[in-house]
Design a protein around this motif. Structure first.
Motif, PDB file in Angstrom:
ATOM      1  N   THR A  48       0.818  -1.220   0.000  1.00 57.30           N
ATOM      2  CA  THR A  48       0.000   0.000   0.000  1.00 57.30           C
ATOM      3  C   THR A  48       0.847   1.263   0.000  1.00 57.30           C
ATOM      4  OG1 THR A  48      -0.160  -0.080   2.400  1.00 57.30           O
ATOM      5  CG2 THR A  48      -1.957  -1.078   1.152  1.00 57.30           C
ATOM      6  N   LYS A  49       2.147   1.154   0.248  1.00 53.00           N
ATOM      7  CA  LYS A  49       3.024   2.325   0.218  1.00 53.00           C
ATOM      8  C   LYS A  49       3.196   2.853  -1.201  1.00 53.00           C
ATOM      9  CE  LYS A  49       5.469   0.938   4.332  1.00 53.00           C
ATOM     10  NZ  LYS A  49       6.653   0.321   4.882  1.00 53.00           N
ATOM     11  N   LYS A  50       2.911   2.027  -2.197  1.00 54.11           N
ATOM     12  CA  LYS A  50       3.031   2.437  -3.596  1.00 54.11           C
ATOM     13  C   LYS A  50       1.731   3.039  -4.123  1.00 54.11           C
ATOM     14  CE  LYS A  50       6.649  -0.851  -4.577  1.00 54.11           C
ATOM     15  NZ  LYS A  50       7.101  -1.974  -5.370  1.00 54.11           N
ATOM     16  N   LEU A  51       0.690   3.060  -3.275  1.00 53.27           N
ATOM     17  CA  LEU A  51      -0.607   3.594  -3.681  1.00 53.27           C
ATOM     18  C   LEU A  51      -0.911   4.903  -2.962  1.00 53.27           C
ATOM     19  CD1 LEU A  51      -2.770   0.361  -3.667  1.00 53.27           C
ATOM     20  CD2 LEU A  51      -2.090   1.683  -5.651  1.00 53.27           C
ATOM     21  N   THR A  52      -1.694   5.742  -3.621  1.00 53.43           N
ATOM     22  CA  THR A  52      -2.134   7.002  -3.034  1.00 53.43           C
ATOM     23  C   THR A  52      -3.629   7.151  -3.285  1.00 53.43           C
ATOM     24  OG1 THR A  52      -1.732   8.234  -5.070  1.00 53.43           O
ATOM     25  CG2 THR A  52       0.086   8.126  -3.495  1.00 53.43           C
ATOM     26  N   LEU A  53      -4.231   8.104  -2.619  1.00 55.32           N
ATOM     27  CA  LEU A  53      -5.618   8.458  -2.899  1.00 55.32           C
ATOM     28  C   LEU A  53      -5.612   9.667  -3.813  1.00 55.32           C
ATOM     29  CD1 LEU A  53      -7.519   8.162   0.488  1.00 55.32           C
ATOM     30  CD2 LEU A  53      -7.470   6.572  -1.412  1.00 55.32           C
ATOM     31  N   ASP A  54      -6.487   9.673  -4.783  1.00 55.28           N
ATOM     32  CA  ASP A  54      -6.578  10.808  -5.684  1.00 55.28           C
ATOM     33  C   ASP A  54      -8.005  11.345  -5.667  1.00 55.28           C
ATOM     34  OD1 ASP A  54      -5.654  12.599  -7.802  1.00 55.28           O
ATOM     35  OD2 ASP A  54      -7.031  11.457  -9.072  1.00 55.28           O
ATOM     36  N   HIS A  55      -8.128  12.656  -5.634  1.00 51.64           N
ATOM     37  CA  HIS A  55      -9.426  13.310  -5.765  1.00 51.64           C
ATOM     38  C   HIS A  55      -9.675  13.500  -7.263  1.00 51.64           C
ATOM     39  CE1 HIS A  55      -8.485  14.242  -1.578  1.00 51.64           C
ATOM     40  NE2 HIS A  55      -9.784  14.398  -1.412  1.00 51.64           N
ATOM     41  N   VAL A  56     -10.672  12.826  -7.802  1.00 49.72           N
ATOM     42  CA  VAL A  56     -10.966  12.910  -9.231  1.00 49.72           C
ATOM     43  C   VAL A  56     -11.207  14.377  -9.606  1.00 49.72           C
ATOM     44  CG1 VAL A  56     -12.530  12.174 -11.071  1.00 49.72           C
ATOM     45  CG2 VAL A  56     -11.924  10.581  -9.250  1.00 49.72           C
ATOM     46  N   HIS A  57     -12.051  15.031  -8.855  1.00 46.87           N
ATOM     47  CA  HIS A  57     -12.250  16.479  -9.011  1.00 46.87           C
ATOM     48  C   HIS A  57     -11.413  17.112  -7.893  1.00 46.87           C
ATOM     49  CE1 HIS A  57     -14.606  19.898 -10.523  1.00 46.87           C
ATOM     50  NE2 HIS A  57     -14.436  20.385  -9.306  1.00 46.87           N
ATOM     51  N   PRO A  58     -10.282  17.748  -8.211  1.00 47.82           N
ATOM     52  CA  PRO A  58      -9.342  18.235  -7.193  1.00 47.82           C
ATOM     53  C   PRO A  58      -9.985  19.109  -6.114  1.00 47.82           C
ATOM     54  CG  PRO A  58      -8.440  18.516  -9.390  1.00 47.82           C
ATOM     55  CD  PRO A  58      -9.862  18.110  -9.565  1.00 47.82           C
ATOM     56  N   LYS A  59      -9.462  18.976  -4.883  1.00 43.20           N
ATOM     57  CA  LYS A  59      -9.973  19.765  -3.761  1.00 43.20           C
ATOM     58  C   LYS A  59      -9.837  21.258  -4.023  1.00 43.20           C
ATOM     59  CE  LYS A  59      -7.917  18.261  -0.046  1.00 43.20           C
ATOM     60  NZ  LYS A  59      -7.501  17.727   1.257  1.00 43.20           N
ATOM     61  N   CYS A  60      -8.748  21.649  -4.687  1.00 41.98           N
ATOM     62  CA  CYS A  60      -8.525  23.074  -4.956  1.00 41.98           C
ATOM     63  C   CYS A  60      -9.535  23.645  -5.954  1.00 41.98           C
ATOM     64  CB  CYS A  60      -7.096  23.318  -5.440  1.00 41.98           C
ATOM     65  SG  CYS A  60      -6.733  22.568  -7.031  1.00 41.98           S
ATOM     66  N   LYS A  61     -10.270  22.733  -6.632  1.00 37.10           N
ATOM     67  CA  LYS A  61     -11.287  23.172  -7.597  1.00 37.10           C
ATOM     68  C   LYS A  61     -12.693  22.818  -7.114  1.00 37.10           C
ATOM     69  CE  LYS A  61      -8.142  23.072 -11.451  1.00 37.10           C
ATOM     70  NZ  LYS A  61      -7.854  22.673 -12.800  1.00 37.10           N
ATOM     71  N   GLY A  62     -12.800  22.599  -5.801  1.00 38.91           N
ATOM     72  CA  GLY A  62     -14.123  22.361  -5.211  1.00 38.91           C
ATOM     73  C   GLY A  62     -14.498  20.913  -4.981  1.00 38.91           C
ATOM     74  N   GLY A  63     -13.608  19.975  -5.240  1.00 43.76           N
ATOM     75  CA  GLY A  63     -13.901  18.560  -5.026  1.00 43.76           C
ATOM     76  C   GLY A  63     -13.885  18.207  -3.557  1.00 43.76           C
ATOM     77  N   GLY A  64     -14.737  17.291  -3.153  1.00 46.92           N
ATOM     78  CA  GLY A  64     -14.845  16.908  -1.756  1.00 46.92           C
ATOM     79  C   GLY A  64     -14.191  15.577  -1.447  1.00 46.92           C
ATOM     80  N   HIS A  65     -14.317  15.181  -0.183  1.00 52.67           N
ATOM     81  CA  HIS A  65     -13.746  13.927   0.303  1.00 52.67           C
ATOM     82  C   HIS A  65     -14.889  12.918   0.473  1.00 52.67           C
ATOM     83  CE1 HIS A  65     -10.410  11.716   2.126  1.00 52.67           C
ATOM     84  NE2 HIS A  65     -11.284  11.261   3.003  1.00 52.67           N
ATOM     85  N   GLN A  66     -15.506  12.511  -0.637  1.00 56.37           N
ATOM     86  CA  GLN A  66     -16.599  11.548  -0.597  1.00 56.37           C
ATOM     87  C   GLN A  66     -16.293  10.378  -1.524  1.00 56.37           C
ATOM     88  OE1 GLN A  66     -17.223  14.796  -1.538  1.00 56.37           O
ATOM     89  NE2 GLN A  66     -18.057  14.776  -3.601  1.00 56.37           N
ATOM     90  N   TRP A  67     -17.063   9.302  -1.375  1.00 58.44           N
ATOM     91  CA  TRP A  67     -16.852   8.080  -2.132  1.00 58.44           C
ATOM     92  C   TRP A  67     -16.767   8.323  -3.635  1.00 58.44           C
ATOM     93  CZ3 TRP A  67     -15.317   3.665  -0.219  1.00 58.44           C
ATOM     94  CH2 TRP A  67     -15.599   3.337   1.103  1.00 58.44           C
ATOM     95  N   THR A  68     -17.614   9.179  -4.149  1.00 61.59           N
ATOM     96  CA  THR A  68     -17.693   9.380  -5.600  1.00 61.59           C
ATOM     97  C   THR A  68     -16.589  10.282  -6.150  1.00 61.59           C
ATOM     98  OG1 THR A  68     -19.272  11.164  -5.226  1.00 61.59           O
ATOM     99  CG2 THR A  68     -20.179   8.981  -5.714  1.00 61.59           C
ATOM    100  N   ASN A  69     -15.723  10.795  -5.281  1.00 64.16           N
ATOM    101  CA  ASN A  69     -14.636  11.662  -5.745  1.00 64.16           C
ATOM    102  C   ASN A  69     -13.254  11.100  -5.422  1.00 64.16           C
ATOM    103  OD1 ASN A  69     -13.780  14.090  -7.044  1.00 64.16           O
ATOM    104  ND2 ASN A  69     -13.211  14.885  -5.034  1.00 64.16           N
ATOM    105  N   LEU A  70     -13.176   9.985  -4.694  1.00 64.50           N
ATOM    106  CA  LEU A  70     -11.889   9.407  -4.309  1.00 64.50           C
ATOM    107  C   LEU A  70     -11.625   8.102  -5.048  1.00 64.50           C
ATOM    108  CD1 LEU A  70     -12.085   9.988  -0.472  1.00 64.50           C
ATOM    109  CD2 LEU A  70     -10.496  11.085  -2.040  1.00 64.50           C
TER     110      LEU A  70
END
Length: 177
Positions: A96-118
């Motif tokens: 898991t050290k080779k994996l990261t979480l990505d916000h599909v719609h970036p947080k800096c552009k209004g994306g949230g921390h929900q199932w449909t955006n991670l």
């Protein structure tokens, strides 16, 4: 010692995989027992001799499993949902050290921390996507992110590796059934 035990409900449905220490506690406290006619065991050395721990145990009392629980989009839950694979390139990782979480719609552009955006992403894909929208970086998702059901999250390990997982606890191979 890395011995795992399959924990079954009183109805013999799979609940989860537990470590051997927890299994011994459940058996010795009288809360669980070896399934009827089941003989596969782990041998554990103790001061008193050898302890034969069943590789699967069944609870004495039925445990009600909550099926409509509000599941939080934690790092581990996102990895489970995405099956430890990058949702951009498709590579699967055990570390898991080779994996990261990505916000599909970036947080800096209004994306949230929900199932449909991670989504799960490898470091390389996450770096190349950066804080851009998918259209801007010319990348596509393999699977559209969605909120999983409780059952789906709990059973990921069994669904993906059914034959391999079950063959560890059964004395026969699944092809023989």
């Amino acid at each position: 010692m890395q011995k795992e035990v399959l924990l079954l409900n009183a109805s013999e449905e799979v609940l989860r995989v537990i470590n051997w220490k927890r299994a011994v506690k459940l058996i010795e406290s009288g809360k669980a027992k070896k399934p009827h006619g089941y003989n596969k065991c782990h041998k554990i050395r103790t001061f008193a001799g050898e302890y034969k721990l069943p590789a699967a145990i069944v609870l004495i009392r039925y445990v009600q499993v909550p099926w409509n629980v509000d599941i939080k989009p934690t790092r581990r839950n996102i990895f489970k949902r995405d099956k430890w694979s990058c949702q951009y390139c498709g590579n699967q990782y055990k570390d898991t050290k080779k994996l990261t979480l990505d916000h599909v719609h970036p947080k800096c552009k209004g994306g949230g921390h929900q199932w449909t955006n991670l989504v799960t992403a490898c470091r390389k894909c996450n770096l190349s996507k950066g804080n851009k929208l998918l259209k801007e970086c010319d990348m596509k998702l393999i699977n559209k992110p969605k909120r999983p059901t409780f059952l789906g999250l709990q059973m990921v390990v069994i669904n993906d590796n059914g034959k391999q997982l079950w063959s560890r606890w059964l004395d026969i191979h699944m092809e023989d059934l």
